[in-house]
Scaffold this motif. Structure first.
Motif, PDB file in Angstrom:
ATOM      1  N   UNK A 282       0.699  -1.135   0.056  1.00 17.39           N
ATOM      2  CA  UNK A 282      -0.210   0.201   0.109  1.00 17.39           C
ATOM      3  C   UNK A 282       0.887   1.219   0.073  1.00 17.39           C
ATOM      4  N   UNK A 283       1.715   1.258   0.797  1.00 19.02           N
ATOM      5  CA  UNK A 283       2.471   2.458   0.667  1.00 19.02           C
ATOM      6  C   UNK A 283       3.354   2.889  -0.749  1.00 19.02           C
ATOM      7  N   UNK A 284       3.665   1.707  -1.261  1.00 22.90           N
ATOM      8  CA  UNK A 284       4.222   1.915  -2.697  1.00 22.90           C
ATOM      9  C   UNK A 284       3.482   2.566  -3.820  1.00 22.90           C
ATOM     10  N   UNK A 285       2.140   2.584  -3.644  1.00 25.38           N
ATOM     11  CA  UNK A 285       1.389   3.312  -4.280  1.00 25.38           C
ATOM     12  C   UNK A 285       0.335   4.118  -3.705  1.00 25.38           C
ATOM     13  N   UNK A 286       0.566   4.337  -2.542  1.00 29.40           N
ATOM     14  CA  UNK A 286      -0.605   5.143  -1.747  1.00 29.40           C
ATOM     15  C   UNK A 286      -1.993   4.781  -1.833  1.00 29.40           C
ATOM     16  N   UNK A 287      -2.128   3.362  -1.418  1.00 31.20           N
ATOM     17  CA  UNK A 287      -3.448   2.473  -1.522  1.00 31.20           C
ATOM     18  C   UNK A 287      -3.930   2.498  -0.206  1.00 31.20           C
ATOM     19  N   UNK A 288      -5.226   2.931  -0.139  1.00 31.60           N
ATOM     20  CA  UNK A 288      -5.954   2.694   1.246  1.00 31.60           C
ATOM     21  C   UNK A 288      -6.073   1.126   1.651  1.00 31.60           C
ATOM     22  N   UNK A 289      -6.355   0.874   3.026  1.00 28.49           N
ATOM     23  CA  UNK A 289      -6.255  -0.801   3.493  1.00 28.49           C
ATOM     24  C   UNK A 289      -7.540  -0.840   4.357  1.00 28.49           C
ATOM     25  N   UNK A 290      -8.016  -2.036   4.276  1.00 31.03           N
ATOM     26  CA  UNK A 290      -8.904  -2.518   5.133  1.00 31.03           C
ATOM     27  C   UNK A 290      -8.662  -3.484   5.907  1.00 31.03           C
ATOM     28  N   UNK A 291      -8.744  -3.682   7.509  1.00 27.80           N
ATOM     29  CA  UNK A 291      -8.400  -5.097   7.923  1.00 27.80           C
ATOM     30  C   UNK A 291      -9.731  -5.536   8.061  1.00 27.80           C
ATOM     31  N   UNK A 292      -9.714  -7.002   8.107  1.00 27.13           N
ATOM     32  CA  UNK A 292     -10.951  -7.963   8.114  1.00 27.13           C
ATOM     33  C   UNK A 292     -10.381  -9.182   9.075  1.00 27.13           C
ATOM     34  N   UNK A 293     -11.382  -9.377   9.907  1.00 30.36           N
ATOM     35  CA  UNK A 293     -11.306 -10.706  10.785  1.00 30.36           C
ATOM     36  C   UNK A 293     -11.376 -11.950  10.051  1.00 30.36           C
ATOM     37  N   UNK A 294     -10.318 -12.797  10.569  1.00 30.70           N
ATOM     38  CA  UNK A 294     -10.366 -14.145   9.940  1.00 30.70           C
ATOM     39  C   UNK A 294     -11.884 -14.869  10.348  1.00 30.70           C
ATOM     40  N   UNK A 295     -12.202 -14.774  11.495  1.00 26.76           N
ATOM     41  CA  UNK A 295     -13.647 -15.069  11.800  1.00 26.76           C
ATOM     42  C   UNK A 295     -14.522 -14.751  10.822  1.00 26.76           C
ATOM     43  N   UNK A 296     -14.645 -13.363  10.836  1.00 26.05           N
ATOM     44  CA  UNK A 296     -15.570 -12.789   9.756  1.00 26.05           C
ATOM     45  C   UNK A 296     -15.707 -13.620   8.331  1.00 26.05           C
ATOM     46  N   UNK A 297     -14.457 -13.862   7.898  1.00 27.09           N
ATOM     47  CA  UNK A 297     -14.164 -14.399   6.541  1.00 27.09           C
ATOM     48  C   UNK A 297     -14.745 -15.896   6.468  1.00 27.09           C
ATOM     49  N   UNK A 298     -14.556 -16.569   7.530  1.00 27.60           N
ATOM     50  CA  UNK A 298     -15.380 -18.043   7.350  1.00 27.60           C
ATOM     51  C   UNK A 298     -16.822 -17.816   7.681  1.00 27.60           C
TER      52      UNK A 298
END
Length: 228
Positions: free
Chosen positions: A85-101
């Motif tokens: 993300x730093x390399x291209x100034x990209x926003x990030x979003x954190x996601x829970x492993x439990x939520x993915x399942x």
């Protein structure tokens, strides 16, 4: 409205999982490869970008698994997302492993989900989810808990994750549960809908603010031989 290009990264468990959505086409990598995540993750990201014929600078948002899970794996997810993300100034979003399942179970028809990952040391990471507009919505808080303390406040919940395999007696001792043995580890494909929801809810941050969520207090954690 142009479709978004989304990159999703997960190294929080034994599985290394990466998904890329580009021009409404999904590209995916999933492999159970313990201890190999750090060596393989960037190579596999590059492979997916090449398959999609795009570059990291074309990515609109990067989603990363922020845990709970392996301390080392969660740190890999966060740090690689930050670096890209730093390399291209990209926003990030954190996601829970439990939520993915939970999201995977919901996309397969579940209404209520109890997700549990084996946390080692005689405990499980646990999260209860209900479907809201097609998205897994956490009920209460994620927690690390001893198996004998697990209860189910949801009606007719689907049980997913390695926690139920590690402690099979839970399925008979916890009320109103039906296991889905096909969902044991988080899969980044099911992070995509959660990333979109996070963007819509204003949860995207700069790379510098990407944070892991360990759930277990790191001060009291002790590494077991051969385990992360």
């Amino acid at each position: 409205m142009m479709s978004q290009t989304i990159l999703a990264l997960d190294a929080s468990t034994e599985a290394l999982s990466i998904a890329l959505l580009h021009n409404d086409t999904q590209y995916h990598f999933f492999d159970v490869c313990p201890q190999q995540h750090a060596q393989r993750i960037l190579e596999e990201v590059d492979n997916l970008l090449k398959q999609a014929q795009c570059d990291i600078s074309d990515v609109d948002v990067i989603g990363y698994c922020q845990g709970p899970g392996s301390f080392t794996g969660v740190r890999i997810s966060v740090s690689v997302a930050q670096g890209l993300a730093f390399s291209s100034n990209i926003p990030v979003v954190g996601v829970s492993s439990l939520a993915m399942m939970a999201q995977q179970a919901i996309e397969q028809g579940a209404q209520h989900v109890l997700a549990a990952i084996d946390a080692r040391m005689g405990e499980v990471y646990l999260g209860a989810f209900t479907v809201v507009d097609g998205i897994a919505q956490l009920q209460g808080e994620q927690q690390v808990i001893k198996p004998e303390q697990v209860t189910n406040a949801l009606e007719h919940a689907t049980a997913v994750g390695t926690g139920w395999q590690a402690y099979p007696e839970l399925l008979s001792s916890v009320d109103a549960l039906e296991a889905d043995p096909s969902i044991t580890l988080p899969d980044s494909r099911f992070m995509l809908a959660l990333i979109k929801k996070g963007l819509a809810d204003g949860l995207a941050t700069s790379a510098a603010h990407a944070q892991p969520v360990y759930v277990r207090d790191t001060v009291t954690w002790k590494k077991l031989p051969g385990r992360e």
